[in-house]
Design an enzyme around this catalytic site. Structure first.
Site, PDB file in Angstrom:
ATOM      1  N   GLY A   2      -6.005   7.618   0.037  1.00 21.91           N
ATOM      2  CA  GLY A   2      -5.095   6.496   0.269  1.00 21.91           C
ATOM      3  C   GLY A   2      -5.577   5.170  -0.307  1.00 21.91           C
ATOM      4  O   GLY A   2      -5.015   4.122  -0.004  1.00 21.91           O
ATOM      5  N   GLY A  53      -5.549   4.341  -3.510  1.00 24.16           N
ATOM      6  CA  GLY A  53      -4.786   3.915  -4.681  1.00 24.16           C
ATOM      7  C   GLY A  53      -5.137   4.637  -5.969  1.00 24.16           C
ATOM      8  O   GLY A  53      -4.788   4.173  -7.053  1.00 24.16           O
ATOM      9  N   LYS A  54      -5.777   5.810  -5.861  1.00 24.63           N
ATOM     10  CA  LYS A  54      -6.141   6.556  -7.082  1.00 24.63           C
ATOM     11  C   LYS A  54      -4.894   7.045  -7.816  1.00 24.63           C
ATOM     12  O   LYS A  54      -4.722   6.792  -9.004  1.00 24.63           O
ATOM     13  CB  LYS A  54      -7.024   7.769  -6.732  1.00 24.63           C
ATOM     14  N   SER A  55      -4.021   7.766  -7.075  1.00 25.59           N
ATOM     15  CA  SER A  55      -2.816   8.319  -7.719  1.00 25.59           C
ATOM     16  C   SER A  55      -1.909   7.199  -8.205  1.00 25.59           C
ATOM     17  O   SER A  55      -1.262   7.325  -9.242  1.00 25.59           O
ATOM     18  CB  SER A  55      -2.039   9.205  -6.752  1.00 25.59           C
ATOM     19  N   TYR A  56      -1.867   6.103  -7.456  1.00 19.48           N
ATOM     20  CA  TYR A  56      -1.044   4.967  -7.872  1.00 19.48           C
ATOM     21  C   TYR A  56      -1.510   4.456  -9.233  1.00 19.48           C
ATOM     22  O   TYR A  56      -0.707   4.205 -10.119  1.00 19.48           O
ATOM     23  CB  TYR A  56      -1.134   3.856  -6.815  1.00 19.48           C
ATOM     24  N   ASP A 107      -7.811  12.628 -11.532  1.00 14.28           N
ATOM     25  CA  ASP A 107      -7.538  12.011 -10.232  1.00 14.28           C
ATOM     26  C   ASP A 107      -8.337  12.813  -9.209  1.00 14.28           C
ATOM     27  O   ASP A 107      -7.999  13.954  -8.904  1.00 14.28           O
ATOM     28  CB  ASP A 107      -6.021  12.107  -9.969  1.00 14.28           C
ATOM     29  N   GLY A 118      -9.885  12.679  -2.293  1.00 17.82           N
ATOM     30  CA  GLY A 118     -10.427  11.601  -1.466  1.00 17.82           C
ATOM     31  C   GLY A 118     -11.924  11.777  -1.244  1.00 17.82           C
ATOM     32  O   GLY A 118     -12.383  12.875  -0.981  1.00 17.82           O
TER      33      GLY A 118
HETATM   34  N1  LIG Z   1      -2.344  -1.433  -6.537  1.00 18.56           N
HETATM   35  C1  LIG Z   1      -1.398  -1.098  -5.667  1.00 18.56           C
HETATM   36  N2  LIG Z   1      -0.314  -1.871  -5.484  1.00 18.56           N
HETATM   37  C2  LIG Z   1       0.637  -1.519  -4.609  1.00 18.56           C
HETATM   38  N3  LIG Z   1       0.589  -0.426  -3.833  1.00 18.56           N
HETATM   39  C3  LIG Z   1      -0.461   0.381  -3.964  1.00 18.56           C
HETATM   40  C4  LIG Z   1      -1.511   0.090  -4.883  1.00 18.56           C
HETATM   41  N4  LIG Z   1      -2.430   1.059  -4.807  1.00 18.56           N
HETATM   42  C5  LIG Z   1      -1.975   1.929  -3.878  1.00 18.56           C
HETATM   43  N5  LIG Z   1      -0.808   1.522  -3.373  1.00 18.56           N
HETATM   44  C6  LIG Z   1      -0.044   2.235  -2.335  1.00 18.56           C
HETATM   45  O1  LIG Z   1      -0.968   2.773  -1.389  1.00 18.56           O
HETATM   46  C7  LIG Z   1      -0.605   4.095  -0.990  1.00 18.56           C
HETATM   47  C8  LIG Z   1      -1.759   5.068  -1.213  1.00 18.56           C
HETATM   48  O2  LIG Z   1      -2.059   5.117  -2.594  1.00 18.56           O
HETATM   49  P1  LIG Z   1      -2.363   6.479  -3.374  1.00 18.56           P
HETATM   50  O3  LIG Z   1      -1.424   7.543  -2.968  1.00 18.56           O
HETATM   51  O4  LIG Z   1      -2.435   6.125  -4.790  1.00 18.56           O
HETATM   52  O5  LIG Z   1      -3.791   6.802  -2.798  1.00 18.56           O
HETATM   53  P2  LIG Z   1      -4.804   7.927  -3.291  1.00 18.56           P
HETATM   54  O6  LIG Z   1      -6.143   7.276  -3.342  1.00 18.56           O
HETATM   55  O7  LIG Z   1      -4.322   8.575  -4.510  1.00 18.56           O
HETATM   56  O8  LIG Z   1      -4.775   8.923  -2.094  1.00 18.56           O
HETATM   57  P3  LIG Z   1      -5.003  10.522  -2.113  1.00 18.56           P
HETATM   58  O9  LIG Z   1      -6.467  10.747  -2.060  1.00 18.56           O
HETATM   59  O10 LIG Z   1      -4.293  10.940  -0.887  1.00 18.56           O
HETATM   60  O11 LIG Z   1      -4.370  11.061  -3.356  1.00 18.56           O
HETATM   61  C9  LIG Z   1       0.629   4.460  -1.798  1.00 18.56           C
HETATM   62  O12 LIG Z   1       1.753   4.271  -0.962  1.00 18.56           O
HETATM   63  C10 LIG Z   1       0.663   3.453  -2.923  1.00 18.56           C
HETATM   64  O13 LIG Z   1       1.979   3.148  -3.314  1.00 18.56           O
END
Ligand SMILES: Nc1ncnc2c1ncn2[C@@H]1O[C@H](COP(=O)(O)OP(=O)(O)OP(=O)(O)O)[C@@H](O)[C@H]1O
Length: 509
Positions: A108, A110-113, A256, A259
């Protein structure tokens, strides 16, 4: 990105906005960014009652991206990351260098974002694909003697098992192998030919749908797997003067990671704990690989007893990333962090990880005519292996076979030991059974490399049909832009109706 020819891994940090959970818990923002520095403040009362509050911790990175507050003037958008990391990566790839970007951070964060993006806010992977085809069209329009081709693969590593996200019909566990000419590779992984951004987009859509999404105690839609998206760019140029075709190949790996939080901190039990431990195997090995490489780069390894062995082979992820970490690749790491005090420990651990990755040095070289070289080396190797397997009294080039390596034909291959001279002159004893195994792998590799473009296209079309059929059977609609479900053709099923489109698919128990 590191200057052409190699250099240190480029490391950037990005902090996201608060999420709903953090807002509900009245979290405080403990991250500040000043130019390229990231400053982390220790929350009050951290370390228990009576513990001395530590001062703020400051880290310097290649870039620190402030994406905490969308309204702020210094908010770092997706395009900032693309300009700083994606564009130089493409410059390097078109010169023939391998490249890699990987995203690290807790669930959570923001990696996938940053990598794939959500909705209209597309991430660095689609932006790279888009720009790659813009560049290809420009190059081919300017110079009719140059032809560019792109192949795509997409895999996930889940519980140390490799799954092909573009070819669901290859069930189970694909094997990671390594060959001196090609480096580590995944055997039988689909490499699909793509001719436009739309085609890649379709594959990405389907691959993302196929990606395993399992709930954890931390985050209901947390992704527990590592996803590796690879683009293979080949540029062929016909030189009329020499009548030779020159070829440049570049591999772009976009990773990617799962977590990074520790399994025990999420309260995982049973199967989840095993899953956590396996994810940790890849991530903890990644930590050890980074530490060993950082030691090598600074010379600290020599001072340590016995030097520092880089444990690439201890996990599937690090084995596959071998080229990207300390090898022939230009690599960037995006460390994604939460701004909230409640995530202090994980954020500190991510920043420390990123800090040690900064010290790793890579040695990228242009992959010019890599294919031709690999084919030549493989052919030489096949000749040697065949001669060793053949037995008889003469070996490669008519050289005599030592008397102790001539066996009765009834001796099982496992028991027939022969000596092989490595490229560095060292001699090792191996069984003919091992040679036969190596021979079949190398033959497969050679067939792959020798495939004509028409054959590759045909294979892509076949896999495409298989993929569509496999997804249809699971009840997943494969129409572009429509994530839908319908009744699976064969199995009885339960349907999970969720707001999250990734979860709104039939489930099976
Ligand atoms: N830079 C950003 N600006 C706006 N929203 C963000 C940003 N980074 C992350 N988010 C929001 O935070 C939430 C979690 O981000 P994300 O899914 O990318 O996490 P993750 O690290 O990929 O998690 P996982 O390990 O579950 O894949 C999402 O709803 C995403 O839209």
């Amino acid at each position: 990105m590191a200057p052409a020819g190699g250099g240190n891994i480029k490391v950037v940090v990005r902090v996201r906005p608060f999420n709903g959970r953090e807002i509900d818990r009245g979290s405080k923002c403990i991250v500040e960014m000043k130019d390229n520095q990231t400053v982390l403040t220790t929350p009050d009362g951290h370390g228990g009652k009576g513990a001395k509050t530590e001062g703020p911790k400051t880290f310097a990175f290649d870039r620190s991206y402030w994406s905490f507050d969308k309204a702020a003037g210094n908010y770092a958008e997706q395009s900032h990351l693309f300009d700083d990391l994606g564009k130089p990566l493409l410059d390097n790839a078109f010169q023939g260098y391998n490249n890699c970007i990987f995203a690290y951070g807790q669930t959570g964060s923001g990696k996938s974002y940053s990598m794939m993006g959500y909705g209209k806010e597309i991430g660095i992977i689609p932006m790279i694909c888009q720009d790659m085809f813009t560049r290809i069209n420009g190059i081919q329009a300017d110079d009719a003697t140059t032809k560019c081709t792109v192949e795509v693969s997409y895999l996930e590593i889940y519980n140390e098992r490799v799954r092909d996200l573009l070819n669901p019909s290859t069930k189970g566990n694909l094997k990671v192998r390594e060959h001196p000419s090609t480096g580590p590779y995944v055997e039988d992984l689909a490499k699909l030919v793509v001719g436009s951004f739309q085609e890649i987009e379709n594959l990405m859509d389907e691959g993302n749908k196929a990606r395993t999404v399992a709930a954890t105690n931390m985050n209901e839609t947390s992704s527990r797997s590592h996803a590796v998206f690879t683009l293979m760019l080949t540029q062929k140029k016909y030189d009329a003067e020499t009548k030779m075709e020159m070829e440049k190949v570049a591999k772009i790996s976009l990773v990617d990671l799962a977590g990074s939080e520790r399994a025990n901190s999420t309260g995982a039990t049973g199967a989840r704990l095993k899953e956590g431990a396996e994810i940790n195997r890849s991530l903890s090995t990644l930590g050890r690989v980074i530490a060993a490489l950082a030691d090598l780069s600074t010379g600290a390894a020599k001072k340590k007893k016995g030097g520092s062995q880089v444990p690439y082979r201890d996990s599937v992820l690090t084995w596959l990333l071998k080229d990207s970490l300390g090898g022939n690749s230009m690599t960037a790491m995006i460390a994604a962090i939460s701004p909230a005090d409640i995530n202090y420990d994980e954020t500190l651990s991510t920043l420390r990880y990123a800090d040690s990755a900064k010290r790793i040095k890579n040695h990228a070289v242009i992959n010019e005519d890599a294919n031709a070289r690999m084919i030549r080396e493989l052919k030489e190797e096949l000749a040697l292996l065949r001669s060793k397997l053949g037995g008889g009294s003469t070996g490669l080039g008519g050289a005599p076979v030592p008397a102790d390596e001539i066996y009765d034909e009834n001796t099982p291959l496992e028991k027939q030991m022969v000596s092989i001279t490595n490229a560095d002159g060292t001699v090792k004893k191996v069984s003919k059974a091992e040679i036969a195994e190596q021979l079949s792998q190398s033959e497969k590799l050679l067939t792959d490399l020798n495939q004509t473009w028409e054959q590759k296209l045909q294979k892509t079309e076949e896999i495409h049909k298989e993929r569509e059929a496999a997804l249809e059977e699971l009840g997943i609609s494969i129409e572009k832009g429509f994530i839908g479900l319908h009744t699976p053709k064969k199995m009885p099923h339960l349907v999970n109706l969720s707001d999250d489109p990734l979860l709104a698919e039939p489930t099976f128990d």
